[in-house]
Scaffold this active site. Structure first.
Site, short mmCIF file in Angstrom:
data_model
loop_
_atom_site.label_atom_id
_atom_site.label_comp_id
_atom_site.label_asym_id
_atom_site.label_seq_id
_atom_site.Cartn_x
_atom_site.Cartn_y
_atom_site.Cartn_z
N ASP A 1 10.01 103.53 46.56
CA ASP A 1 9.63 104.92 46.72
C ASP A 1 8.29 104.93 47.46
O ASP A 1 7.47 104.03 47.26
CB ASP A 1 9.49 105.59 45.35
N CYS B 1 26.00 78.44 13.80
CA CYS B 1 25.65 79.39 12.74
C CYS B 1 25.51 80.80 13.33
O CYS B 1 26.03 81.78 12.78
CB CYS B 1 24.34 79.00 12.06
#
Length: 761
Positions: free
Chosen positions: A449, A29
């Site tokens: 970082d 479906c």
């Protein structure tokens, strides 16, 4: 001409839309709706998730709209749920699921009551005299007909809708199987002489009928649907709990009087009141009072957080102790809670790459199964003895159709993603989509970082070196007094250090600043200078006494600030950006997971080297400008590495976007949902490990689900077709096939639900 149209469409901004859809019964479906939406003019991308019962459509608003897209879905025989602006799609689906559950339960009970007598009659095999009377087939017909056409009407309706659209789905399989058994039995009952063998010509009331097969199949499939729906609703618990966190009302302060209003009526700038034990209605900033707040729904951290004037508060968090007033800064869908809800919904509605195989299989599955069932019927009809050929052919035909339902295949991936992203949200890990969840566990290199990620991002006073004629306390007090007028991070760090030591500060006079060098101020009738070497030399201050100290501090990656009183050097204050408490343990744990660790920073090589050595990081990119960070990520990717970038989500946005997976450490109002693929709300490094463990666990469950879904059909269909009969004499009853089909879906969902209980520690 078509090329021009495509170029114009590409230049237009597309918007995204979620359509809650009711009526989908299987993966086929969802595939049908997805195909039709994708082919609609103006649609750039469409995805339909069977597990969440939602379609996510990206379209160009000048070429189509919600109404047109809804019509496409409704023409296929499904219902698009219409919501009010304040509603969440998950609310509508929960309401619809509750209605569906109630309806299924009613139909199942009716089917059960009517089916049990038919089942008993069938299982007696004519050996019980009072169940073998003339007209027994008419009794079965009377009992079974309402089961087929009332309790099973949705299967017939779905199959008819699929037929109209030249497709086939689970409803098609069920309808063909049950109607074959029912209408054959109906014909035997009404016209026995047409279909029975001469051997049974005088005992037609004993002729085999298959009413019980059709009836039991419908009953068992309804039971399976009930169990599946209950299990599926549990997968959405995370979203519902998030939505339920926001209170319905708020206390508005107007003319010194409290007025209770709906949260939807709160406007930015309104002054609100919160008492102990109450939930905070919207995001805001405290104006008066102090308290402790349980922010576990945002951060996953159970310990309450202290809040004072000017601190931010967030909708859905719980005020534990104090009474306070605050101004609303974000309301409605702009609150952090609603952003999280939206992000989790989007992630749960998305598809992981691993799901593509299942999608392709589901799209062609039903027609192939129908073909296999027809071949099975023909083979058994040809090879079986004359008196049993029709019965054998019909039994195996129906068994193949019923056992082959692709529901388990359609649920395998989305249910795991729903539970996985929900688990992540509760732990403060926000995942943008299913693809990210799958990609995380493939990462080979993770780039951190430095500033604000591996370190606190804030300068802290680490050393006070004073001349022998002044105490450390007095030196810090004078320097902090002079720096009170400075906005520089170094000045702020010095002032904060003095405040933390409860030192009394004097008001500076004649304050002046030399950008990037230092400050001069009059404190208690003394001229105080605070600055770097260049600044002091410009002021003709002799620095010789502390030169060796400063060199040693520099080797440790610390920043030295000289302090002079009336041009006489009084001492040195050293400051550093400290490594986060759990940075080292996080790095070590990630290395155990087989990841290569890289650190990237704009700091000088010496400082970067010192931090790297403390954390055991060997690969370091130093002196990298923000604009160059993305190119460094690209360099690693060019070496065929799958790279994750961990940063603050704002300054590192280009690098986060370049990485295969961008991971943002964020807290409070700085949540960088758009900058990253994965956001760690709590902002702590151990959450990176949790994200990797969550990804590994989710992908493992998806693979398990797909394996069992595929193996179930690979083994089940041949057995149903009767391939084992020549060797073992085994045949699969259609009733057993229907039970196995239902339980396969439940088992897949149940396996996904195990993710709720996994430990991420």
């Amino acid at each position: 001409m078509s090329t021009d149209i495509e170029i114009k469409e590409e230049k237009l901004d597309a918007i995204s839309l979620e359509l809650p859809i009711a009526g989908m019964t299987c993966a086929a479906c969802a595939q049908l709706i997805e195909r039709r939406l994708s082919k609609t003019a103006g649609v750039k991308k469409a995805g339909v998730n069977f597990a969440t019962q939602q379609a996510q459509v990206e379209f160009i608003p000048t070429l189509t709209n919600r109404q047109a897209l809804s019509q496409v879905v409704e023409k296929l025989g499904y219902q698009v749920l219409v919501n009010k602006p304040s509603d969440e799609p998950q609310d509508l689906l929960a309401i619809e699921q509750a209605k569906e559950y109630s309806k299924l339960k009613r139909k199942f009970l009716i089917a059960l009551v009517f089916t049990l007598p038919v089942f008993i009659i069938a299982m007696s095999h004519g050996e019980i005299a009072w169940l073998n009377f003339e007209g027994v087939n008419y009794l079965q017909l009377f009992l079974v007909t309402p089961v087929i056409f009332y309790c099973g009407e949705q299967f017939f309706r779905g199959a008819l809708s699929a037929l109209k659209n030249f497709s086939a789905d689970m409803n098609t399989l069920i309808t063909v199987g049950t109607s074959s058994a029912y209408f054959y039995s109906l014909a035997v009952t009404l016209f026995p002489k047409w279909l029975v063998s001469t051997h049974h010509i005088n005992n037609h009331h004993n002729q085999p009928v298959y009413f019980e097969a059709a009836s039991v199949i419908i009953t068992l499939i309804l039971l399976g649907r009930i169990l599946e729906l209950r299990a599926k609703t549990r997968t959405g618990d995370a979203i519902r709990s998030l939505i339920g966190l926001q209170p319905k009302t708020a206390r508005l302060l107007r003319a010194d009087q409290e007025i209770e209003i709906l949260v939807s009526e709160v406007l930015t700038g309104d002054l609100l009141v919160v008492r102990p034990g109450e939930k905070i209605p919207v995001d805001g900033k405290i104006w008066q009072g102090s308290t402790t707040i349980d922010e576990s729904m945002l951060t996953g951290e159970s310990l309450p957080v202290e809040k004072n004037v000017s601190d931010n508060v967030f909708a859905g968090t719980i005020n534990k102790t104090g009474f306070f007033k605050f101004y609303a800064t974000k309301v409605g869908k702009d609150t952090a809670l609603q952003q999280i809800v939206k992000l989790v919904q989007t992630a749960q509605g998305s598809k992981a790459p691993i799901a593509r195989l299942a999608d392709k299989v589901s799209g062609i599955f039903t027609p192939v199964v129908i073909l296999i069932a027809l071949i099975t019927f023909v083979v058994w009809f040809i090879l079986s003895p004359e008196e049993t050929r029709l019965a054998s052919a019909l039994n195996n035909f129906v068994a193949v159709l019923i056992i082959a339902c692709p529901c388990a295949l359609g649920l395998a991936t989305p249910t795991a993603i729903i539970v996985g992203t929900g688990k992540g949200a509760k732990a403060g890990i926000l995942i943008k989509n299913g693809e990210v969840l799958e990609q995380v566990c493939k990462i080979q290199t993770i780039v951190f970082d430095k500033t604000g990620t591996l370190t606190t991002g804030k300068l802290e006073l680490t050393d006070i070196i004073a001349a022998d004629w002044i105490s450390q306390t007095e030196l810090l007090s004078l320097a902090a007094s002079a720096e009170q007028g400075s906005e520089h991070p170094i000045g702020k760090a010095i002032v904060l250090a003095a405040q933390n030591k409860n030192l009394s500060l004097s008001e500076p006079k004649n304050f002046s600043i030399t950008a990037g060098q230092g400050v001069i101020a009059k404190v208690s009738n003394q001229e105080i200078l605070v600055g770097n070497q260049k600044f002091m030399e410009s002021q003709q201050v002799d620095l010789l006494e502390f030169n060796n100290y400063v060199k040693d501090l520099a080797k440790l990656g610390k920043t030295a600030m000289y302090i002079a009183i009336d041009k006489r050097l009084a001492g040195v204050l050293a400051l550093a950006d400290q490594i986060k408490e759990n940075a080292l343990s996080t790095i070590k744990e990630l290395e155990k997971l087989g990841l290569e660790i890289v650190m990237m920073t704009g700091d000088n090589r010496q400082t970067a080297k010192i931090v790297g050595e403390k954390l055991g990081i060997k690969t370091i990119f130093s002196e990298v400008l923000p604009s160059d960070k993305a190119s460094k990520i690209n360099e690693l990717q060019q070496k065929n590495k799958i790279v994750a970038m961990v940063g603050d989500g704002i300054n590192d946005a280009p690098a986060l976007a370049q990485a295969n997976v961008g991971i943002a450490l964020a807290t409070g109002s700085d949540i960088a949902l758009e900058a990253s693929d994965l956001t760690l709300i709590k902002g702590d490094l151990p959450s990176v490990i949790k994200a990797f463990k969550l990804s590994q666990a989710t992908v493992k469950v998806i693979k398990q689900n797909l394996f069992w879904a595929f193996i179930y059909n690979i083994i089940g269909i041949p057995i149903a077709a009767g391939v084992l009969y020549p060797l073992t004499g085994w045949l699969l009853s259609p009733m057993i096939a229907s039970l196995a089909m239902s339980l396969s879906s439940v088992s897949v969902v149940s396996n996904s639900l195990r993710l709720k209980n996994i430990s991420l520690l």
